[in-house]
Design an enzyme around this catalytic site. Structure first.
Site, PDB file in Angstrom:
ATOM      1  N   GLU A 109      18.944 -19.319 -49.690  1.00  0.00           N
ATOM      2  CA  GLU A 109      19.204 -19.317 -48.255  1.00  0.00           C
ATOM      3  C   GLU A 109      19.364 -20.702 -47.626  1.00  0.00           C
ATOM      4  OE1 GLU A 109      19.822 -16.671 -46.542  1.00  0.00           O
ATOM      5  OE2 GLU A 109      19.316 -15.191 -48.078  1.00  0.00           O
ATOM      6  N   SER A 383      37.883  25.179 -52.800  1.00  0.00           N
ATOM      7  CA  SER A 383      38.803  25.948 -51.960  1.00  0.00           C
ATOM      8  C   SER A 383      38.666  25.658 -50.469  1.00  0.00           C
ATOM      9  CB  SER A 383      38.603  27.449 -52.205  1.00  0.00           C
ATOM     10  OG  SER A 383      39.029  27.798 -53.508  1.00  0.00           O
TER      11      SER A 383
END
Length: 893
Positions: A109, A383
């Site tokens: 960082e 479907s």
């Protein structure tokens, strides 16, 4: 000449000098202008930056140690969650932080953390260069100090104002607090995913370690990499991504001299799964799956904003009553018959008109930031995809009707030989029937008719993403490479119930950023199809609910449409779906096994979506008016003859049983009338003859080809109601059990055996039987004996008495067209008008003959019980004939 030469030379020098002076003067003007603009801009930017800095929030020590709380509200504006109010947190001091953890964090960082003043000018320079080449926001330059400031006081919005305030406050924070205190703030405040705030809680959540000094190098590297993207790198859910991020941290530690390459290689060999403990069950709120979707939506739409640390007021679409009921259904106390504990279900409930998400069922045992089966799965839709991939596009682009004929037959589509769910074929069927019964072959053919490219455009308008591969023919039945989740399906189906308007499902109405205003996050509606398409597909899906594959999910007395769906791997069903909607709500439900997509579903498991849909739609529709689907003027109901292909209008002779009513686009209605059904020709030459020898009536007639034709014989006696006697395939019939002195009206009608033609008009004939069959001799015989009576009963050939002859002549004179009254039994064909007139005449004579008329219809013969041997009290036959004649004459008058 010399003077002129000098003069010209001097003039040239003067001109050059003049040009040089003018050029210098022009450059000076431009330079001074630019310098002035630059100074003004610097002053302006300085003033703006100064304003931003002065307006920055004050350093609040309480906020430096706790997360910036975000609040979430439901669709009624009621608070449902304070996201920083109940987080898991274990605070530590700087002395609790081991060197390996500190090195991993700083290398990842902020490697110059102990050297800069709160901002790192070297990183700022690199970020400016990256932003110039990659666009603003391409790379950040935030130090750990800046991150503490941002997560304590500011939002993640990428604006100049926020960056200026962030840098100003970072310098101020660095001046007021030591580096150790700032690092301690960072490691206590940061969110590590899985509900863990702070590094201490994260170490216990992932590794089961309460003492940070027990952390190993790969564990420290894993934790150091998580804050950048906690949900994406969470090792419980995404171990592969977590491993990549850990390796990146290890490389950075080597690059900045924190560890050696050998140490990094040893750490890289450790598998993520070997480091982790079993994930602990969290007691999630009933709204957790919904809140997690809110978090992702805010992050996507607000450029990386984090609802867990940005202090936002988030106004959502959540209906808490619906969400509570969804959670109840997914629990073991919800009345659903779960076949086992591993079976999972995801569902979404949206508002049909607005797209607002009302509830989300993330799973049966959903945990915070877990895998959300309503939003995160990517499963074949089966479907349930048929209306989206085939029927919708066919109605939209080809304007097919709900009657559109499709041949359900064994068909090979290249190397693909699909079948129907029951391995049966039904021949020509309508689009309505094929969709409601979920037939595969007709659906694939329909997609072929409309074209894959057009169908893909249609489906993409409903939020479907086909990826780089695009749509395939397999997608017609939801068996291609395209995956869906319940939230996407609910949104797509809602468009059919919303007159063709699609609204992307959303959970967040608006977000208020304290001190900066409110952002509206509602998506814009789009027109996905015509209102005609939406109505016709909805109407077909109503048939699916009433009599098709979705009947088990049908809610009585509610206008709804829906579709089932199942996918298979070989002979094993692995995904089961149900999607249904009203004009108010759209619901989609998936059931399957989470980690093992190849695991088969039992019959009970396959029915779970329908078991959930029915009570859920019932519950949320109570107390709410549900309007019918709106039929637009561009759609018409049309009667067509069943079986016609293409559709034909019924003729005047089409039987009612062969007429169906279907929906057609007004621009594509049938105009031709079917010629299949015609009216049969009437019989010819109908004659009736009384047979004195057998006391019967013989009927006969002529007919051309009588194949497929049956003849129906009916009779009326003395003007009574006509009754059917019998049917026959022959062109003659013998009528037995004849009444004496009765007038018979026979009708014969030709009937089509297969109902392919209307019945013929009746042909009629009238026959009158002679008086008192087997009457005794005239009264002048001296006496009657039992033997004589028996002879009278058996005598049919005895000539009439002298008293009877005049009566017969009189009868013949009064109605010479009535052969039946002459007792001859000769044929008498009449027209329908004459038949009506004769029936009226017979009604007047019925009273005089009702004692002699007793037809027997049970066996199809005309007959009755006549007095055996006659009776002395019975009036003579000629008197009856006379009365009948008089009645007929009165009627004619």
């Amino acid at each position: 000449m010399a003077n002129d030469s000098q003069s010209r030379t001097a003039r040239r020098k003067q001109m050059k000098s003049s040009k040089k002076t003018k050029g210098t003067s022009k450059f000076k003007k431009i330079f001074m202008t630019l310098l002035t603009i630059g100074i003004v801009l610097m002053i302006g930017v300085g003033a703006l930056f100064t304003y931003y800095a002065v307006s920055a929030p004050a350093l609040d020590e309480e906020k430096l140690s706790d997360p910036f709380s975000s609040k979430v509200y439901d669709d009624d504006g009621e608070l449902i969650a304070d996201l920083a109010g109940d987080e898991r947190r274990t605070k530590i001091t700087y002395d609790d932080i081991p060197a390996v953890m500190e090195d991993a964090v700083l290398a990842t960082e902020d490697v110059r953390f102990y050297d800069h003043i709160g901002i790192d000018f070297q990183r700022i320079g690199g970020a400016i260069l990256a932003n110039i080449t990659g666009g603003f926001g391409a790379e950040g330059a935030s130090t750990i100090t800046q991150q503490v400031v941002k997560e304590s006081f500011l939002t993640t919005e990428k604006t100049i104002k926020r960056k200026v305030q962030e840098q100003y406050l970072a310098i101020k924070l660095d001046q007021e607090y030591s580096k150790e205190e700032i690092l301690e703030m960072y490691l206590n405040k940061i969110y590590y995913g899985a509900g863990a705030y702070g590094v201490a809680e994260a170490a216990e959540t992932y590794f089961g370690k309460k003492d940070l000094n027990e952390l190993t190098l790969p564990e420290a590297a894993l934790l150091a990499g998580l804050p950048q993207r906690p949900s994406g790198y969470m090792p419980f859910e995404n171990p592969d991504l977590a491993k990549d991020r850990m390796n990146t941290v290890l490389s950075l530690m080597v690059q900045h001299g924190k560890i050696t390459e050998a140490e990094a290689d040893e750490a890289r060999n450790v598998e993520i799964e070997d480091m982790l403990i079993e994930r602990q069950q969290e007691e999630a709120t009933p709204y957790q799956a919904f809140i997690d979707k809110v978090a992702k939506e805010v992050e996507e739409k607000m450029d990386g904003a984090d609802i867990y640390k940005d202090g936002l007021n988030i106004y959502t679409t959540l209906d808490t009553d619906t969400q509570d009921y969804v959670q109840q259904l997914l629990s073991n106390e919800g009345g659903i018959s779960w076949p086992d504990d591993e079976l999972e279900t995801g569902l979404a409930v949206t508002d049909t008109k607005t797209g607002a998400v009302k509830a989300i069922g993330g799973g049966r045992n959903y945990q915070k930031e877990g895998f959300n089966f309503a939003t995160d799965i990517n499963r074949q839709p089966g479907s349930t995809f048929k209306p989206i991939a085939a029927y919708g596009p066919a109605v939209e682009y080809n304007k097919i009707s709900t009657y559109h004929q499709l041949n359900d037959e064994q068909t090979d589509f290249g190397d693909w030989s699909p079948n129907n769910f029951d391995n049966q074929f039904r021949g020509w069927v309508s689009a309505r029937y094929a969709l409601s019964r979920s037939l595969n072959i007709p659906t694939i053919k329909l997609l072929q008719e409309v074209g894959v490219d057009k169908a893909q455009d249609f489906a993409e308008g409903l939020g479907v993403d086909f990826g780089e591969e695009g749509m395939s023919l397999n997608d017609a039945i939801g068996g291609g490479s395209t995956g869906m989740n319940p939230l996407q399906m609910a949104g797509a189906y809602a468009a059919f119930g919303n007159e063709g308007v699609y609204v992307e499902p959303y959970t967040v109405e608006s977000v208020e950023i304290p001190g900066e205003g409110t952002i509206d996050l509602k998506p814009e509606p789009t027109s996905a199809m015509s209102s005609a398409t939406a109505y016709m597909v909805s109407n077909m899906l109503q048939t699916t609910m009433s009599e098709g594959s979705g009947s088990a999910a049908n809610v009585p007395n509610l206008t709804e449409a829906g579709k089932t769906g199942t996918t298979n791997i070989g002979d094993v069903a692995n995904n089961s779906w149900f999607s249904g909607y009203t004009t108010n709500y759209s619901i989609s439900i998936w059931t399957g096994y989470g980690e093992d997509n190849s695991r088969g579903l039992s019959d009970a498991a396959r029915n779970i979506p329908k078991q959930i849909f029915k009570p859920l739609m019932t519950q949320i529709s109570q107390g709410t008016d549900t309007a019918d689907f709106t039929k637009p003027d561009s759609v018409a109901w049309v009667d067509v003859e069943e079986g016609s292909n293409p559709a034909r209008l019924p003729s005047d002779y089409t039987p009612e049983s062969r007429i169906v009513t279907e929906l057609f686009h007004v621009d594509n209605q049938p105009s031709k009338v079917s010629q299949v059904f015609q009216k049969l020709d009437p019989v010819k030459g109908l004659s009736g003859q009384f047979n004195e020898e057998s006391s019967t009536i013989d009927l006969s007639w002529n007919y051309g080809s009588s194949d497929g034709v049956t003849f129906r014989i009916a009779a009326s006696i003395n003007g009574s109601e006509s009754r059917q006697l019998t049917t026959t395939k022959d062109t003659s019939v013998e009528i037995t059990s004849i009444d004496p002195a009765a007038t018979y009206e026979f009708s014969v009608v030709a009937i089509s055996d297969n109902e392919e033609a209307e019945n013929s008009d009746p042909a009629t004939v009238r026959v009158q039987t002679p008086g008192s069959i087997g009457d005794e001799e005239p009264e002048e015989e001296p006496e009657e004996t039992e033997e004589n009576e028996e002879n009278e009963e058996n005598s049919d050939e005895e000539p009439p008495s002298d008293e009877q002859e005049p009566a017969e002549e009189e009868s013949g004179e009064s109605d010479e067209n009535s052969a039946g009254e002459e007792g001859s039994g000769e044929e008498s064909e009449t027209t329908p008008e004459e038949e009506q007139e004769n029936n009226q005449e017979n009604e007047n004579s019925e009273q005089n003959n009702e004692d002699n008329s007793n037809p027997d219809t049970n066996n199809g013969n005309a007959g009755g019980n006549s007095d055996e041997g006659g009776s002395e009290e019975q009036p003579p036959q000629e008197e009856n004939d006379t009365e009948l004649q008089q009645n007929e004459e009165d009627e004619e008058e």
